[in-house]
Design an enzyme around this catalytic site. Structure first.
Site, short mmCIF file in Angstrom:
data_model
loop_
_atom_site.label_atom_id
_atom_site.label_comp_id
_atom_site.label_asym_id
_atom_site.label_seq_id
_atom_site.Cartn_x
_atom_site.Cartn_y
_atom_site.Cartn_z
N TYR A 144 0.91 -1.22 -0.12
CA TYR A 144 -0.07 0.04 0.00
C TYR A 144 0.93 1.42 0.08
O TYR A 144 0.56 2.20 -0.86
CB TYR A 144 -1.03 0.04 1.31
CG TYR A 144 -2.05 1.15 1.32
CD1 TYR A 144 -3.17 1.25 0.23
CD2 TYR A 144 -1.92 2.12 2.41
CE1 TYR A 144 -3.80 2.24 0.48
CE2 TYR A 144 -2.99 3.11 2.35
CZ TYR A 144 -3.78 3.32 1.47
OH TYR A 144 -4.84 4.32 1.38
N ASP A 145 1.86 1.35 0.98
CA ASP A 145 2.59 2.48 0.98
C ASP A 145 3.58 2.88 -0.21
O ASP A 145 3.21 4.02 -0.82
CB ASP A 145 3.94 2.42 2.23
CG ASP A 145 3.18 2.14 3.49
OD1 ASP A 145 1.72 2.10 3.58
OD2 ASP A 145 3.71 1.97 4.55
N GLY A 204 -0.35 -2.60 21.35
CA GLY A 204 0.65 -2.05 21.98
C GLY A 204 -0.05 -1.33 23.12
O GLY A 204 -0.77 -2.00 23.77
N GLY A 206 -1.41 1.42 23.44
CA GLY A 206 -2.29 2.56 23.21
C GLY A 206 -1.70 3.92 23.26
O GLY A 206 -2.54 4.97 23.06
#
Length: 316
Positions: A144-145, A204, A206
């Site tokens: 995508y990137d 993670g 957050g």
């Protein structure tokens, strides 16, 4: 009256754009292969004589007569674009080539829906358009990137080589009604989990931050950008500069839904950006644009949409 092509027009953002263009008195050709777009998003437009829906994959050439093109076709959530990464890259690159070829033949103005993902996991904060990014070219998000980065290259090369009228917008996190309920994006994930009373999954700790733009604000930015002089090509960041941690978002969703959902922590995915916030100085200066809808109000509207889907027993 303009005849306007919207690729990815049955998607979340595309369907809102089609509505807005029709309301302005244009003819709209909505093209979608329904990989992530759904017919439900545009069913209410089918009775409009100025609206036409065509199933088509932009990785194949399209021969139609149009005055403007909005190229939005590409899966935009990690779950969807990582499911078939080769096809994701082809959609970004071949799709751009095919739409640019159509624009060249028709001498049409063309808009590219690029993404903040071109900045990768940024080392500059907030991200201005001049920043070249920090992108892993061989990771799970690369399809995508790098696909979107290559599409931007193609747009500017067509501009330099063929004097094509281009507009390149870098879209930051956007939310609102008609988001795909199973797209794995943080807003839709949290809302669906909260409405179902399921644990809210936080990756993670957050602490990573995002900036959330309501879809109506974003579409307004699209329209203003397309209406600028041909010399204004972008790239231009379009997003809401208000920055929130993912944990703050989760807590806000729980509060607005009145849910009893607990927060469940999971490992952070590879290459997940720690910060994402747009510098929108160019959008303010060149488009006279900035978001108007605050996160709490936008979430309230989005929650109402997903609540209705659940009541209608639409699979979410």
């Amino acid at each position: 009256m303009k005849r306007i092509l919207v690729t990815g027009g049955a998607g979340f953002i595309g369907s809102h754009l089609c509505e807005r263009l029709l309301a302005a008195g244009n003819e709209v050709l909505c093209v979608d292969n329904f990989y992530t777009g759904v017919r439900r998003n545009v069913t209410h437009l089918l009775d409009n004589s100025n609206f036409e829906l065509l199933r088509h994959d932009v990785t194949f050439p399209l021969f139609v007569e149009v005055d403007e093109i909005y190229n939005l076709a590409c899966p935009a959530s990690p779950i969807h674009y990582q499911y078939d990464p080769v096809q994701t890259t082809k959609t970004s690159v071949h799709g751009a080539i095919n739409m640019l070829g159509l624009a060249k033949r028709r001498k049409a103005k063309i808009f590219q829906a690029s993404t903040s993902e071109v900045y990768g996991d940024p080392t500059v904060h907030p991200q201005p358009e001049e920043y070249w990014g920090n992108v892993n070219p061989i990771g799970y998000r690369s399809c995508y990137d790098e696909g979107k980065r290559c599409a931007e290259t193609l747009f500017f090369d067509y501009r330099r080589q063929h004097n094509l009228r281009i507009k390149v917008a870098r879209i930051f996190n956007t939310y609102g009604p008609r988001m795909h309920p199973n797209d794995g994006r943080v807003v839709s994930n949290f809302i669906v989990q909260a409405l179902k009373g399921e644990p809210i999954t936080l990756y993670g700790e957050g602490h990573q931050t995002r900036s959330f733009c309501y879809v109506d604000d974003l579409v307004e930015g699209f329209i203003r950008f397309m209406g600028t002089d041909d010399e204004i090509t972008g790239p231009i960041n379009l997003g809401n500069p208000g920055e929130f941690t993912i944990r703050q978002l989760a807590e806000m969703v729980v509060d607005l839904t009145g849910s009893k959902s607990a927060i469940e922590y999971r490992p952070l995915p590879q290459d997940d950006p720690q910060q994402r916030q747009p510098n929108i100085a160019k959008a303010k200066e060149l488009l006279g644009w900035e978001p108007k809808i605050v996160l709490r109000d936008g979430l309230t509207r989005t929650i109402a949409y997903f609540d209705e889907l659940l009541k209608e027993n639409v699979p979410v």
